[in-house]
Enzyme design. Sequence first.
Site, short mmCIF file in Angstrom:
data_model
loop_
_atom_site.label_atom_id
_atom_site.label_comp_id
_atom_site.label_asym_id
_atom_site.label_seq_id
_atom_site.Cartn_x
_atom_site.Cartn_y
_atom_site.Cartn_z
N TYR A 100 0.97 -1.43 -0.04
CA TYR A 100 0.03 -0.16 -0.21
C TYR A 100 0.86 1.64 0.24
O TYR A 100 0.27 2.66 -0.25
CB TYR A 100 -1.18 -0.32 1.32
CG TYR A 100 -2.28 -1.30 1.09
CD1 TYR A 100 -3.35 -0.50 0.34
CD2 TYR A 100 -2.09 -2.05 1.42
CE1 TYR A 100 -4.04 -2.12 0.04
CE2 TYR A 100 -3.34 -3.13 1.69
CZ TYR A 100 -3.30 -2.88 0.81
OH TYR A 100 -5.23 -3.93 0.57
N PHE A 152 -10.71 -4.51 11.20
CA PHE A 152 -11.67 -4.18 10.43
C PHE A 152 -11.69 -4.33 9.37
O PHE A 152 -12.32 -4.62 8.45
CB PHE A 152 -11.66 -2.68 10.21
CG PHE A 152 -10.94 -1.95 9.44
CD1 PHE A 152 -10.78 -1.51 8.70
CD2 PHE A 152 -10.26 -1.56 10.61
CE1 PHE A 152 -10.35 -0.34 8.40
CE2 PHE A 152 -9.17 -0.11 11.02
CZ PHE A 152 -8.26 0.16 9.42
#
Length: 411
Positions: A123, A411
């Site tokens: 990322y 999450f």
Amino acid sequence: MTSELRVLRSDDWDVWLSCLERAFGGVPNAPESRALWRELVAYDRSIGLWDGQACVGTAGAYAFRLTVPGGAAVPAAGVTMVSVAGTHRRRGLLRTLMRRQLDDVRSWGEPLAVLTASEPAIYGRFGYGAATRALNLSVDTARVRLAAPPGTDDVRVRYTDPVAALPACEEVYGRLAAERPGTPVRQPKWELTSVLDTAQDRAGASPLQCVLAERDGEVLGYATFRVRPDWDRAGPKGTVSLRNLGALDAASYAALWRFLFGIDLTSTLEAGGRPVDEPLTHLVSDVRRCEARVEDSLYVRLVEVGAALEARAYRTPVDVVLEVADDFCPWNAGRWHLVADAKGGASCRRAPDRAPDLELSVAELGAGYLGGVSFTSLAAAGRVREVRPGAVEEVSSAFSWHVEPWLPHGF
């Protein structure tokens, strides 16, 4: 390949999630997990890539509010469920998903995007910087002792049902979240993730257990955990696996850990994903027998540089021009004049005619945004370039915070 990129529809869910599960090894989620994530997913904030009837790429973004230095809860896209099918690698599909997602996040008016990375190398090229770390402990409780502070004996620790205790635990969580950068403010139904308890999750351990720490009838802390029994020829050697622990004062905090250390028939306590400034390390008799290991945790991406830098507080005054490189979100690129005092006010405006004091990429700005990564360290690694002498020290001091940022749940 001709592919279709579209917003997730409810009737796409099973195929979309199966694509994600296959990308992460092919083990299906337990039915209870699948049902809960279906409730939590934001369909209008999730996208899929389709090759005919086959889903070949997924990405979602929860609508979070993230605590930042100073206590503000800033809108943030919680990037999640990102995958590309193994049959469709090296075709630019991940870039397509990230491009659409960050454009969407900007259109939603959210200045931050955050994620946890399955692979850290992925990322950075999309502007995410590793902003928080997590401490993992494996404590030899047969040999490590705990030095409890005064008042610990006044705290009552009692067992309770994890689901029944949720309101009390969430009250503690909410108070702690306001003080710790990097912590998501709990959104409706997200409290259910903390008590999700499937046979698949247990991996041979007990069902989820819960204790509350109380003084004069007031709940001041909680811990949820599992126990994995084990024996050898010398006797019992079970393991306590901590899931969550939060406490509002030192005595309640110590009382919970003392309880966990003393669970019968166990000799190891595993506590993963804890803050790197965990006070427990100052209470134990032998930190070496706690086998501490630190790893990356929350990655932060500034989607709107000006709004993000104005949203947080600064520990010391700062007046600096930042030249930000951002090839993936070019609206962020250029010079930004950040001015802030130590009382909470901050202004960050475009300054194309000002000489820069620091040069850095948006990923480094994301890494330092929550106060857990020093710009001095980034500069020493060659990731930040100081143009004006003294600017690195000024920015490092201003961006630092009195507690380490921490992500308490995934999450």
